[in-house]
Design a protein around this motif. Structure first.
Motif, short mmCIF file in Angstrom:
data_model
loop_
_atom_site.label_atom_id
_atom_site.label_comp_id
_atom_site.label_asym_id
_atom_site.label_seq_id
_atom_site.Cartn_x
_atom_site.Cartn_y
_atom_site.Cartn_z
N SER A 48 0.68 -1.19 -0.08
CA SER A 48 -0.23 -0.01 0.29
C SER A 48 1.26 1.30 0.11
CB SER A 48 -0.89 -0.40 1.23
OG SER A 48 0.15 -0.06 2.58
N THR A 49 2.01 1.64 0.60
CA THR A 49 2.64 2.48 0.67
C THR A 49 3.32 2.41 -0.86
OG1 THR A 49 3.49 2.51 3.01
CG2 THR A 49 5.03 3.26 1.47
N ILE A 50 3.92 1.24 -1.59
CA ILE A 50 4.59 1.65 -2.91
C ILE A 50 3.35 2.09 -3.79
CG2 ILE A 50 5.45 0.12 -4.86
CD1 ILE A 50 7.01 -1.61 -2.11
N TYR A 51 2.24 1.28 -3.50
CA TYR A 51 1.20 2.24 -4.37
C TYR A 51 0.58 3.19 -4.02
CZ TYR A 51 0.31 -1.84 -6.47
OH TYR A 51 0.17 -4.22 -7.20
N ARG A 52 0.65 3.69 -2.89
CA ARG A 52 0.11 5.02 -3.01
C ARG A 52 1.38 6.37 -3.70
NH1 ARG A 52 0.62 5.62 2.29
NH2 ARG A 52 -0.22 3.87 2.64
N HIS A 53 2.45 6.34 -3.15
CA HIS A 53 3.71 6.79 -3.89
C HIS A 53 4.31 6.05 -4.70
CE1 HIS A 53 3.57 8.53 0.04
NE2 HIS A 53 3.53 7.62 0.53
#
Length: 185
Positions: A48-53
């Motif tokens: 989720s962190t990677i997808y978000r940024h």
């Protein structure tokens, strides 16, 4: 009073972890490996962190370009010598893995992701900007500068990207000498 919710961007150590892994993946597996899932697998950072940024491989390349250190240059005042030095530097950079891998990934991504097109153009513009700087410092502008830069740089990019061979430093030096005979830029 503190704000409630997520911070605006990832923590510095998360950025470092993800972008370091992204560069390693780019160099070992190519631009197609820069997916959020693959980055999660390589780093352990939550998906989720990677997808978000960094939702797309193009986003990852854009982030890598942003953190890349600038190449330091010193002009000598002799435009022809400076152009020859820029040819040598560009040939070295095209031979080295990060620049060549970036270009190959950007060209490939631009074919399927329209967001990669301006990023590819920006990266190429950054590679040719030093040639323009040398010419501008000597008063060469407009179409003459454009033609000279294209004659010098385009064959190098074709060699590296399309023909998968080393950029021809000698040919680029000849192009400098043809455009600016007898040391006159």
């Amino acid at each position: 009073m503190s704000k409630i919710g997520r911070p605006a961007g990832p923590a510095t150590d998360t950025v470092t972890t993800v972008l370091t892994a992204a560069l390693e993946l780019l160099l070992s597996e190519g631009g197609a490996a820069l997916t959020p899932l693959r980055l999660h697998q390589a780093t352990g950072v939550s998906r989720s962190t990677i997808y978000r940024h960094w939702a797309t491989p193009t986003d990852v390349l854009a982030a890598l370009i942003e953190v890349a250190p600038p190449v330091q240059r010193t002009l000598t005042g002799d435009p022809v010598a400076d152009l020859h030095a820029e040819v040598d530097l560009l040939c070295d950079r095209l031979r080295d893995r990060p620049v060549a891998a970036f270009l190959q990934a950007l060209v490939t991504m631009a074919a399927s992701d329209p967001a990669a097109i301006p990023l590819r153009q920006r990266y190429v513009d950054d590679l040719v900007a030093p040639f323009r700087t040398v010419l501008t410092s000597d008063g060469v502008t407009g179409e003459v500068a454009d033609d000279a830069v294209n004659a010098i740089v385009a064959p190098l990019l074709v060699d590296a990207l399309l023909l998968d061979r080393p950029a021809s430093r000698e040919r680029a030096h000849r192009a400098v000498d043809l455009y600016f005979p007898q040391g006159q830029a």
